[in-house]
Design a protein around this motif. Structure first.
Motif, PDB file in Angstrom:
ATOM      1  N   LEU A 180       0.838  -1.207   0.000  1.00 51.00           N
ATOM      2  CA  LEU A 180       0.000   0.000   0.000  1.00 51.00           C
ATOM      3  C   LEU A 180       0.871   1.255   0.000  1.00 51.00           C
ATOM      4  O   LEU A 180       1.981   1.253   0.519  1.00 51.00           O
ATOM      5  N   SER A 181       0.322   2.329  -0.560  1.00 54.22           N
ATOM      6  CA  SER A 181       1.025   3.622  -0.483  1.00 54.22           C
ATOM      7  C   SER A 181       0.728   4.220   0.888  1.00 54.22           C
ATOM      8  O   SER A 181      -0.169   3.761   1.601  1.00 54.22           O
ATOM      9  N   ARG A 182       1.441   5.295   1.232  1.00 54.80           N
ATOM     10  CA  ARG A 182       1.194   5.963   2.516  1.00 54.80           C
ATOM     11  C   ARG A 182      -0.225   6.470   2.618  1.00 54.80           C
ATOM     12  O   ARG A 182      -0.848   6.389   3.674  1.00 54.80           O
ATOM     13  N   THR A 183      -0.722   7.011   1.519  1.00 56.94           N
ATOM     14  CA  THR A 183      -2.099   7.526   1.516  1.00 56.94           C
ATOM     15  C   THR A 183      -3.070   6.377   1.745  1.00 56.94           C
ATOM     16  O   THR A 183      -4.027   6.505   2.514  1.00 56.94           O
ATOM     17  N   GLN A 184      -2.833   5.269   1.078  1.00 60.80           N
ATOM     18  CA  GLN A 184      -3.748   4.126   1.222  1.00 60.80           C
ATOM     19  C   GLN A 184      -3.759   3.575   2.646  1.00 60.80           C
ATOM     20  O   GLN A 184      -4.781   3.122   3.130  1.00 60.80           O
ATOM     21  N   MET A 185      -2.599   3.606   3.314  1.00 63.22           N
ATOM     22  CA  MET A 185      -2.575   3.008   4.662  1.00 63.22           C
ATOM     23  C   MET A 185      -2.953   4.015   5.757  1.00 63.22           C
ATOM     24  O   MET A 185      -3.144   3.630   6.907  1.00 63.22           O
ATOM     25  N   HIS A 187      -5.596   5.577   6.760  1.00 68.52           N
ATOM     26  CA  HIS A 187      -6.772   5.315   7.584  1.00 68.52           C
ATOM     27  C   HIS A 187      -7.006   3.826   7.841  1.00 68.52           C
ATOM     28  O   HIS A 187      -8.131   3.417   8.139  1.00 68.52           O
ATOM     29  N   ALA A 188      -5.946   3.027   7.741  1.00 68.35           N
ATOM     30  CA  ALA A 188      -6.088   1.583   8.000  1.00 68.35           C
ATOM     31  C   ALA A 188      -6.629   1.383   9.414  1.00 68.35           C
ATOM     32  O   ALA A 188      -6.282   2.126  10.337  1.00 68.35           O
ATOM     33  N   THR A 189      -7.488   0.398   9.574  1.00 69.03           N
ATOM     34  CA  THR A 189      -8.076   0.154  10.888  1.00 69.03           C
ATOM     35  C   THR A 189      -7.117  -0.667  11.753  1.00 69.03           C
ATOM     36  O   THR A 189      -6.159  -1.275  11.256  1.00 69.03           O
ATOM     37  N   LYS A 190      -7.451  -0.698  13.036  1.00 69.66           N
ATOM     38  CA  LYS A 190      -6.685  -1.491  13.999  1.00 69.66           C
ATOM     39  C   LYS A 190      -6.681  -2.972  13.562  1.00 69.66           C
ATOM     40  O   LYS A 190      -5.652  -3.640  13.608  1.00 69.66           O
ATOM     41  N   GLU A 191      -7.846  -3.448  13.129  1.00 68.76           N
ATOM     42  CA  GLU A 191      -7.961  -4.854  12.736  1.00 68.76           C
ATOM     43  C   GLU A 191      -7.030  -5.150  11.554  1.00 68.76           C
ATOM     44  O   GLU A 191      -6.348  -6.175  11.527  1.00 68.76           O
ATOM     45  N   GLN A 192      -7.009  -4.215  10.576  1.00 68.09           N
ATOM     46  CA  GLN A 192      -6.139  -4.425   9.411  1.00 68.09           C
ATOM     47  C   GLN A 192      -4.671  -4.390   9.827  1.00 68.09           C
ATOM     48  O   GLN A 192      -3.873  -5.206   9.376  1.00 68.09           O
ATOM     49  N   ALA A 193      -4.339  -3.449  10.700  1.00 72.33           N
ATOM     50  CA  ALA A 193      -2.937  -3.299  11.109  1.00 72.33           C
ATOM     51  C   ALA A 193      -2.472  -4.485  11.958  1.00 72.33           C
ATOM     52  O   ALA A 193      -1.289  -4.822  11.978  1.00 72.33           O
ATOM     53  N   LYS A 204       1.792  -4.568  20.275  1.00 69.22           N
ATOM     54  CA  LYS A 204       2.712  -3.444  20.040  1.00 69.22           C
ATOM     55  C   LYS A 204       3.669  -3.760  18.900  1.00 69.22           C
ATOM     56  O   LYS A 204       3.824  -2.967  17.968  1.00 69.22           O
ATOM     57  N   ILE A 205       4.287  -4.912  18.940  1.00 68.96           N
ATOM     58  CA  ILE A 205       5.258  -5.255  17.895  1.00 68.96           C
ATOM     59  C   ILE A 205       4.540  -5.468  16.551  1.00 68.96           C
ATOM     60  O   ILE A 205       5.099  -5.198  15.494  1.00 68.96           O
ATOM     61  N   THR A 206       3.278  -5.892  16.597  1.00 68.51           N
ATOM     62  CA  THR A 206       2.555  -6.101  15.340  1.00 68.51           C
ATOM     63  C   THR A 206       2.278  -4.748  14.665  1.00 68.51           C
ATOM     64  O   THR A 206       2.416  -4.615  13.441  1.00 68.51           O
ATOM     65  N   ILE A 207       1.920  -3.739  15.461  1.00 59.65           N
ATOM     66  CA  ILE A 207       1.726  -2.398  14.881  1.00 59.65           C
ATOM     67  C   ILE A 207       3.075  -1.851  14.394  1.00 59.65           C
ATOM     68  O   ILE A 207       3.172  -1.278  13.307  1.00 59.65           O
ATOM     69  N   ASP A 208       4.123  -2.072  15.197  1.00 59.51           N
ATOM     70  CA  ASP A 208       5.455  -1.643  14.754  1.00 59.51           C
ATOM     71  C   ASP A 208       5.848  -2.317  13.437  1.00 59.51           C
ATOM     72  O   ASP A 208       6.601  -1.744  12.642  1.00 59.51           O
ATOM     73  N   SER A 209       5.378  -3.527  13.217  1.00 63.34           N
ATOM     74  CA  SER A 209       5.693  -4.204  11.962  1.00 63.34           C
ATOM     75  C   SER A 209       4.931  -3.561  10.806  1.00 63.34           C
ATOM     76  O   SER A 209       5.446  -3.462   9.696  1.00 63.34           O
ATOM     77  N   ALA A 210       3.710  -3.106  11.084  1.00 61.58           N
ATOM     78  CA  ALA A 210       2.909  -2.479  10.029  1.00 61.58           C
ATOM     79  C   ALA A 210       3.494  -1.122   9.630  1.00 61.58           C
ATOM     80  O   ALA A 210       3.422  -0.727   8.462  1.00 61.58           O
ATOM     81  N   THR A 211       4.074  -0.375  10.583  1.00 61.83           N
ATOM     82  CA  THR A 211       4.707   0.916  10.247  1.00 61.83           C
ATOM     83  C   THR A 211       6.153   0.712   9.788  1.00 61.83           C
ATOM     84  O   THR A 211       6.783   1.645   9.309  1.00 61.83           O
ATOM     85  N   ILE A 338      -5.873   8.126  17.320  1.00 59.65           N
ATOM     86  CA  ILE A 338      -5.283   8.691  16.098  1.00 59.65           C
ATOM     87  C   ILE A 338      -5.356   7.669  14.971  1.00 59.65           C
ATOM     88  O   ILE A 338      -5.371   6.454  15.230  1.00 59.65           O
ATOM     89  N   PRO A 339      -5.392   8.132  13.717  1.00 60.36           N
ATOM     90  CA  PRO A 339      -5.358   7.186  12.601  1.00 60.36           C
ATOM     91  C   PRO A 339      -3.954   6.587  12.428  1.00 60.36           C
ATOM     92  O   PRO A 339      -2.977   7.153  12.935  1.00 60.36           O
ATOM     93  N   PHE A 340      -3.881   5.506  11.709  1.00 61.53           N
ATOM     94  CA  PHE A 340      -2.611   4.787  11.520  1.00 61.53           C
ATOM     95  C   PHE A 340      -1.505   5.712  11.007  1.00 61.53           C
ATOM     96  O   PHE A 340      -0.380   5.700  11.514  1.00 61.53           O
ATOM     97  N   GLY A 341      -1.835   6.519  10.015  1.00 54.84           N
ATOM     98  CA  GLY A 341      -0.833   7.373   9.378  1.00 54.84           C
ATOM     99  C   GLY A 341      -0.220   8.409  10.315  1.00 54.84           C
ATOM    100  O   GLY A 341       0.857   8.935  10.057  1.00 54.84           O
ATOM    101  N   LYS A 342      -0.931   8.693  11.405  1.00 54.08           N
ATOM    102  CA  LYS A 342      -0.444   9.703  12.362  1.00 54.08           C
ATOM    103  C   LYS A 342       0.693   9.178  13.234  1.00 54.08           C
ATOM    104  O   LYS A 342       1.402   9.965  13.874  1.00 54.08           O
TER     105      LYS A 342
END
Ligand code: NAD
Ligand code: MG
Length: 380
Positions: A180-185, A187-193, A204-211, A338-342
């Protein structure tokens, strides 16, 4: 029989460790277990594994935990100091499976006590590698990396001299937003991330992996563990998560470590150390896997990766700042503030400000961490 102290027993690393213990009841016994606040799960594990001591980090649950364990001979303590005290109890291996900055002081205590430490908690070296590594050298403590990439690289580095090493390469799955591009990700939801393609881990590490902050933190961790500057460290996206780490040598040789994406592989290496521990690991079917792909990490797509890489070799206060800002941003994302991109934007905002303190000693790190958290909470 090896005795183990298991910090973060209720978490993902804790559970993977206990699965290995289950396979080898004749080889391991658990002496100490800890958890943050889930006293019911900790009590249940204590009844099953019969440690001498259980520690609940959040003191408000000590009574409830003690009530669950009434009639057993298991000792119950609580709080941050109790965790450090427990980490000093001599055992054959301390498994450091607490998540985040909270893992730092128990690891320091274990290092001071000269223990053998299976180190999963990467944040310890991120914020205090410059203090922990020399401390381990003086106390005689052994740090066995459990983070899969670092464990892989440590295995590829056996017998290497510093001048032989061209480059150390960590692999990354790329997480759920690899394509995904930055714009696409944004507003990704918690479930998607939280839907990691290859690994099942804590939140925590799973979100760190998504970013891809995770891979950046891992570069910092590798810099301290292997004594390398950022010019000799790199990461590649490898979607299959079969190769975990590689070393390129001065003679043109590359050594790579392969294995199934299962934390029991690096954990068994640390638990068995200095021998190999046989267990019912999934056998890799290379014919079925058939291909291994690699691509570079795009800094524009994953700004957290570049931010983390940029603090390697700078004042250690920067890594403390990065880590605290990230922990707050991730928890804000997980709680829907906050949204994912933030996440990346907030870490960037805080990292670009004037340093809020130094990281010269452990006390400095503790207070800097607090200051950055205060600021990070006020930024949203
Ligand atoms: P997790 O969230 O599943 O478990 C965390 C554990 O730490 C729990 O037992 C929890 O009770 C305890 N804990 C949380 N906050 C605490 C606090 N303030 N004080 C004391 N204890 C506290 O996390 P995890 O995925 O098992 O990750 C643990 C560490 O290992 C992290 O540093 C992570 O980066 C690293 N790691 C994990 C994996 C994995 O597969 N899970 C892989 C590589 C590295
Ligand atoms: Mg890793």
């Amino acid at each position: 029989m090896k005795t183990l102290s298991l910090f973060g027993a209720t978490g993902s690393i804790g559970q993977s460790t206990l699965k290995l213990v289950d396979e080898h009841p004749d080889q391991f016994s658990v002496s100490v277990m800890s958890a943050h606040s889930n006293y019911e799960k900790l009590a249940q594990l204590a009844k099953e594994y019969q440690p001498d001591l259980v520690v609940i980090a959040d003191s408000q649950y000590e009574r409830a935990l003690a009530a669950c364990l009434l009639g057993t001979s298991i000792r119950v303590t609580s709080g941050a100091d109790a965790l450090c005290e427990a980490a000093r109890i001599p055992v054959d291996c301390v498994v450091a499976g607490i998540v985040g900055f909270a893992g730092l002081m128990p690891v320091r205590a274990a290092v001071q006590a000269g223990q053998i430490i299976a180190l999963a908690n990467k944040e310890t070296l991120v914020v205090a590698g410059h203090l922990i590594m020399p401390l381990a050298a003086t106390s005689g403590a052994t740090l066995l990396p459990v983070d899969s990439e670092h464990n892989a690289i440590a295995q590829c580095l056996v017998g290497a001299r510093d001048e032989d090493i061209n480059k150390v390469v960590l692999t990354a799955s790329g997480g759920p937003f690899r394509d995904l591009s930055r714009t696409q990700m944004h507003h990704a939801t918690k479930e998607q991330a939280l839907l990691h393609p290859n690994w099942l881990m804590g939140q925590k590490i799973t979100i760190d992996s998504a970013t891809m902050m995770n891979k950046g933190l891992e570069l910092i961790e590798a810099a301290w563990l292997f004594g390398l500057g950022s010019d000799r460290l790199d990461a590649l996206i490898h979607p299959q998560s079969i190769v975990h780490g590689m070393v390129s040598y001065c003679d043109g040789s590359w050594l790579a470590h392969m294995g199934p994406a299962d934390m029991r592989v690096p954990l068994s290496h640390a638990l068995g150390y200095p021998r190999r521990l046989a267990w019912q690991a999934e056998r890799l079917d290379l014919v079925q896997i058939a291909r291994l792909d690699f691509q570079s990490v795009c800094h524009e797509q994953f700004p957290c990766f570049g931010m983390a890489k940029s603090v390697i070799g700078t004042d250690p206060a920067d890594a403390v700042t990065l880590n605290a800002a990230n922990e707050v941003a991730v928890s804000h994302f997980l709680s829907g503030k906050i949204p994912f991109g933030k996440i990346a934007e907030q870490v960037d905002t805080i990292l670009s400000q004037k340093r809020l303190g130094s990281a010269n000693g452990f006390d400095d790190i503790l207070s800097l961490d607090q200051e950055v958290r205060k600021l990070a909470r006020s930024v949203i």
